[in-house]
Design an enzyme around this catalytic site. Structure first.
Site, short mmCIF file in Angstrom:
data_model
loop_
_atom_site.label_atom_id
_atom_site.label_comp_id
_atom_site.label_asym_id
_atom_site.label_seq_id
_atom_site.Cartn_x
_atom_site.Cartn_y
_atom_site.Cartn_z
N HIS A 656 2.76 3.35 -2.38
CA HIS A 656 3.41 2.53 -3.89
C HIS A 656 1.75 3.56 -4.40
O HIS A 656 0.91 3.90 -3.80
CB HIS A 656 2.88 0.69 -4.29
CG HIS A 656 1.10 0.74 -3.46
ND1 HIS A 656 1.42 0.33 -2.06
CD2 HIS A 656 0.22 0.40 -3.99
CE1 HIS A 656 -0.07 0.06 -1.88
NE2 HIS A 656 -0.95 0.02 -3.69
N ASP A 658 -1.12 2.60 -7.64
CA ASP A 658 -1.67 2.07 -8.28
C ASP A 658 -1.73 1.98 -9.80
O ASP A 658 -1.36 2.97 -10.19
CB ASP A 658 -3.39 1.82 -7.84
CG ASP A 658 -3.30 1.18 -6.68
OD1 ASP A 658 -2.32 0.46 -5.72
OD2 ASP A 658 -4.57 1.43 -5.99
N HIS A 708 -0.48 5.43 -1.54
CA HIS A 708 -0.81 5.15 -0.53
C HIS A 708 0.19 3.77 0.31
O HIS A 708 0.77 2.99 -0.07
CB HIS A 708 -2.66 5.08 -0.48
CG HIS A 708 -2.61 4.05 -1.28
ND1 HIS A 708 -2.17 3.79 -2.89
CD2 HIS A 708 -3.00 2.98 -1.80
CE1 HIS A 708 -2.45 2.87 -3.55
NE2 HIS A 708 -3.36 1.90 -2.96
N ARG A 718 -8.20 -10.16 7.58
CA ARG A 718 -8.42 -9.19 7.16
C ARG A 718 -8.42 -9.23 5.37
O ARG A 718 -7.32 -9.72 5.08
CB ARG A 718 -8.31 -7.54 7.08
CG ARG A 718 -8.62 -6.36 6.67
CD ARG A 718 -7.30 -5.09 6.63
NE ARG A 718 -8.49 -4.45 5.23
CZ ARG A 718 -7.04 -3.39 4.75
NH1 ARG A 718 -5.93 -3.41 5.19
NH2 ARG A 718 -8.40 -2.16 4.30
#
Length: 727
Positions: A656, A658, A708, A718
Site C-alpha cells: 500500500h 500511506d 510498501h 509484534r
C-alpha cells in the site's frame, strides 16, 4: 560678642580634630553584647572584620536573662556596658561605639564613622527611630524635630568613654528592665542631656534603624561597592540595625553589605568557610540521612529514585527514611527498595497504610537524625524535585551551612523553592532580587526567609538550636512554612545557593492518575523529565547526523524512544484493550472505511493525540527538516496508532501507499525475543528491513514513491507505532 560666638564652635571642632589625630583603629573601640555565638553575631563580626574594627563582645557564655520574644529587657546590656567602661572612664581620647550585634552589620569603616560622629558636634550620639518605644506616653516630652527621626533608639550609640561612663553611672536596674526606657529618660531630662552632651542621629548619617523605615532604605551599587542608602535623607548610614520585626530585611541587605556581592565582583564570600571533601575516601565521608517525601501524586517517581541512586555519594554512608502518603506510588517505592534497599546503611519506610500526616512524617525524619549522634547531615528531598546533578549532595555539604537549599525552579517559570521576602502576614512577597536570582543574573549564597522541597541540615543544628522535635508545626501554617517559621524563631539562617544548577521542580498542576502509565502524558508540564525518561539517549547524535542509517532509498532509520517508552506505550494500549477488528469498516475514521486495515488502537482513543503531536513537533520535525532539506513540517496528522501483529490474528499487511507526506514507523519490541518474522519491504526498490530495532523509527515518504508492505510475523506479538504525517 559675635566673634566670640563664632569662635566657640570652631574651638570645639579643633578639640574634636585633636581627639581624632590617631588612626581610627587606635582611638575607637566597638563594644557589643552577645551571650552566645549565633549566626547573626558571626555576620556582625564578619562585617566588622571587613572594615578592621576592634570588637569586644560582652557577656559571652552568660545566660540571657530575659524571656525570648518579650518586649521588655535589655537591662543586662547596660549592666555589662557599665562594668566594661570602668577601665575606660578616664580615657578622654577613646571613642566607644556600643551596638547590638545579632541584628546589626557595618556598611562602612572607622574613618567614616568617626568623621560623622565629629560632625554631629556632640559627645554622645544615639540612633534615632521613627517609632517611640516602649512608653508612648513620653512622646510629648521629646524635643520637636523639623527634619529627621524624633525618637531615641538604644540599639546603637557612640561617644567618648568618659561621657558614656556618666551615661550608665546611675544604672541600678535588673537585667529584665528596659535599656531603651533607661536611656530615654536620661535623654528627656534636659539637664542630663546637656551635661552628658547627647544628641540623636536624626537623619540616619551613622545609624539606620530599619523598623518603621523599610520604604526608605535601598541598596546603592556603585563600581564594586554596595551601601544602604536612606532615600528620605539621602544619607549613607554606617551601621544598619534590623530592629524589631525587620530582621528579614537585614538578612536581605546582609547578602550584599559590606561588598559581599556586587555586579562587578559577584559573590566575594561564597568560598569562605567551605568544608572540602577533596581527597577524603568514601570510608571517611560523613553519614547522611536522606528523607524522601511523597506527599501527593507525583510524576516520574521511578526517575526520582534513579537519580537518587546516581548521587556521587556512597550508599553505605547514607540512610533512607521514606514517607509515602500515596497508595498510587506504593508499588514504585516497594520495587525500588526491593532492588536497592540493601545497598543503604539502613531504611525506614512509612507507607500510606500508616496514614501519617505530612508534618508528623517530616518531624520523624528530622528526629531520626537528631537522635543519632553519628548522623552528620539530614538531607530532605520531596519527590517533586528532579535532582539531575549527581554531585548535588557533595556540593551542598561543601558549602558548610547549618541549613542550605539549592535553587530549584519549574521549567520555564519563575516558580521556585524559595521566597526572597515575606509579607506582613508571613506569606510570599517578592524581593527586589528574586527574579535575578531565579534567572541566574545574580549568583551566590543567599540568606532567605523561606525554603522548601529540598534542603540539607547539619545534624549538630538539629541537636542544638533546632532541637525541638516539632519543627514542622507552627500555629495553623502548612508544614513547609511552619518549618521556616520555627527555624527563623531560633535565629538560624536559611541559605539558598544558585552557584550550581542541581535540578528543577516538577509541575504537579495537571498530573492525572487515570492511566496505567501517567508519566506519558507529562510532555507539556514536565518536558525535560519526559525527554529523559522517554527519548532515546542517542537521539541527539541522530539529530547531529552521526547515527542515522539509510537501509533503503530515502528511508531513514534512527533511535527515538527508550525501552521504557516502548514498553509503557504497549502496556498502555493493552491495558486499554479496545483493539480494532482489522476489517475495512472503521467508524473511528472519517467516512467509516479503511482501505488498508490493521488491528490497532488510535492515539485519540486513549486521550494521547495532543501529547503525540507535541512529540512529533519536538523530536520528529527537527529530524525531518534535517533529512529532507527544504521541507518544513508542522507535524499535522489524521492517523496515529499502535499496530499489533500476531500469526493467528493479523500477521502481515498488504502492499500500500500511506496517506501521508511522510510516515514514521517505530518498533516497540524486539525481533528474536518478543516475536519472529516481521519487518517492512519497499516493493519499488525491492528493499527489506527485516530486523527492526526496538525504539528506532523508520522515516520514509508516504504517497506516490514508497509503496510498501508489512512482512509476516511468524511467532509472538509484534507492536509498532505509526504516524501518517502531513496527510
Amino acid at each position: 560678642m559675635r566673634p566670640l560666638l563664632l569662635l566657640a564652635p570652631l574651638g570645639w571642632l579643633l578639640l574634636a580634630e585633636a581627639k581624632g589625630d590617631a588612626k581610627p583603629e587606635d582611638n575607637l573601640l566597638v563594644l557589643t553584647v552577645a551571650t552566645k555565638e549565633t549566626e547573626g553575631f558571626r555576620r556582625f563580626k564578619r562585617s566588622a572584620q571587613f572594615f578592621n574594627y576592634k570588637i569586644q563582645a560582652l557577656g559571652l557564655g552568660e545566660d540571657w536573662n530575659v524571656e525570648k520574644g518579650t518586649s521588655a529587657g535589655g537591662g543586662q546590656k547596660v549592666r555589662l556596658l557599665k562594668k566594661a567602661l570602668e577601665k575606660h572612664a578616664d580615657k578622654e581620647d577613646l571613642v566607644i561605639l556600643f551596638t547590638d550585634s545579632y541584628d546589626v552589620l557595618f556598611a562602612s569603616g572607622p574613618r567614616e564613622l568617626l568623621k560623622k560622629f565629629r560632625q554631629a558636634r556632640s559627645q554622645v550620639v544615639f540612633s534615632a527611630e521613627e517609632l517611640i518605644y516602649p512608653d508612648r506616653r513620653l512622646e510629648t516630652k521629646y524635643p520637636v524635630v523639623s527634619d529627621g527621626k524624633r525618637f531615641l533608639g538604644s540599639g546603637g550609640f557612640i561617644g567618648y568613654a568618659p561621657n558614656l561612663s556618666k551615661l550608665v553611672a546611675e544604672w541600678e536596674g535588673q537585667d529584665s528592665d528596659s535599656d531603651q526606657l533607661f536611656y530615654t529618660r536620661i535623654f528627656l531630662d534636659p539637664e542630663k542631656r546637656e551635661q552628658i552632651n547627647i544628641t540623636l542621629d536624626h537623619r540616619c548619617r551613622i545609624f539606620q534603624n530599619l523598623d518603621g523605615a523599610l520604604d526608605e532604605v535601598v541598596l546603592k551599587f556603585e563600581m564594586g561597592h554596595v551601601r544602604a542608602r536612606n532615600l528620605a535623607y539621602d544619607t549613607l548610614p554606617v551601621l544598619i540595625h534590623g530592629n524589631g520585626p525587620t530582621k528579614l530585611q537585614l538578612n536581605y541587605l546582609g547578602n550584599y553589605i559590606p561588598r559581599f556581592w556586587t555586579f562587578e565582583t559577584g559573590c566575594t564570600v561564597c568560598d569562605e568557610g567551605l568544608r572540602s571533601l577533596k581527597g577524603i575516601g568514601d570510608e571517611a565521608l560523613p553519614t547522611v540521612l536522606v528523607g524522601v517525601f511523597i506527599e501527593q501524586p507525583t510524576p516520574f517517581v521511578s526517575l526520582f529514585f534513579q537519580r537518587l541512586l546516581r548521587l556521587h555519594y556512597p550508599q553505605k554512608h547514607m540512610r533512607l527514611f521514606i514517607h509515602n502518603h500515596e497508595q498510587h506510588h506504593k508499588a514504585q517505592v516497594e520495587e525500588f527498595l526491593a532492588e536497592h534497599g540493601s545497598e543503604y546503611q539502613s531504611v525506614k519506610l512509612v507507607g500510606p497504610e500508616v496514614r501519617m500526616a505530612n508534618a508528623d512524617a517530616r518531624n520523624m525524619g528530622a528526629d531520626l537524625c537528631r537522635q543519632d549522634r553519628s548522623c552528620t547531615y539530614y538531607f530532605s528531598v520531596d519527590a517533586d524535585v528532579a535532582l539531575t546533578e549527581p554531585s548535588s549532595l557533595r556540593l551542598l555539604i561543601q558549602q558548610n551551612k547549618n541549613v542550605i537549599a539549592p535553587l530549584m525552579t519549574r521549567h520555564g517559570r519563575l516558580w521556585s523553592n524559595f521566597w526572597g521576602a515575606l509579607s506582613a502576614d508571613g506569606y510570599y512577597a517578592r524581593s527586589e532580587d528574586y527574579v535575578d536570582i531565579v534567572q541566574g543574573r545574580r549568583v551566590g549564597v543567599w540568606n532567605v526567609p523561606y525554603i522548601s522541597n529540598i534542603y540539607l541540615i547539619k545534624g549538630s543544628a538539629l541537636r542544638g538550636e533546632l532541637q525541638s522535635p516539632d519543627l514542622f508545626h507552627h500555629s495553623k501554617l502548612d508544614p513547609d512554612m511552619a518549618f521556616c517559621a520555627n527555624v527563623r524563631q531560633q535565629d538560624v539562617f536559611m541559605f539558598l545557593t544558585n552557584r550550581h544548577t542541581l535540578g528543577h521542580l516538577l509541575s504537579l498542576d495537571s498530573y492525572r492518575t487515570t492511566h496505567l502509565h501517567n508519566d506519558l502524558w507529562e510532555v507539556f508540564s514536565n518536558p525535560e523529565d519526559w525527554k529523559e525518561k522517554y527519548i532515546h539517549q542517542n537521539y541527539t547524535k541522530a539529530l547531529a547526523g552521526k547515527l542515522v542509517e539509510t537501509p533503503c532509498p530515502d528511508v531513514y532509520w534512527f533511535p527515538i524512544f527508550t525501552e521504557v517508552a516502548c514498553d509503557e506505550l504497549v502496556e498502555e494500549m493493552e491495558h486499554f484493550g479496545q483493539w480494532s477488528l482489522g476489517d475495512n469498516k472503521d467508524n473511528r475514521i472519517q467516512g467509516g472505511y479503511e482501505n488498508v486495515p490493521t488491528i490497532d488502537i488510535h492515539m485519540n482513543q486513549i486521550g494521547f493525540e495532543r501529547e503525540w503531536h507535541k512529540f512529533l513537533l519536538e523530536y520528529i520535525a527537527p529530524m525531518t527538516e534535517k533529512l529532507y532539506p527544504g521541507y518544513y513540517t508542522r507535524a499535522q496528522f489524521d492517523l496515529a496508532f499502535v499496530v499489533r501483529y500476531k500469526p493467528d490474528e493479523q500477521p502481515s499487511l498488504m502492499p500500500h501507499h500511506d496517506a501521508s507526506t511522510f510516515t514514521i514507523n517505530i518498533a516497540l519490541n524486539r525481533v528474536g525475543v518478543d516475536y519472529e518474522g516481521g519487518g517492512c519491504r519497499f516493493l519499488r526498490y525491492n528493499c527489506s528491513i527485516r530486523a527492526p530495532r526496538k525504539g528506532w523509527t523508520l522515516m520514509h515518504p508516504g504517497r506516490l514513491t514508497h509503496y510498501h508492505e508489512g512482512l509476516p510475523t511468524t511467532r509472538g506479538t509484534r507492536y509498532i507505532a505509526v504516524s501518517f504525517v502531513d496527510p
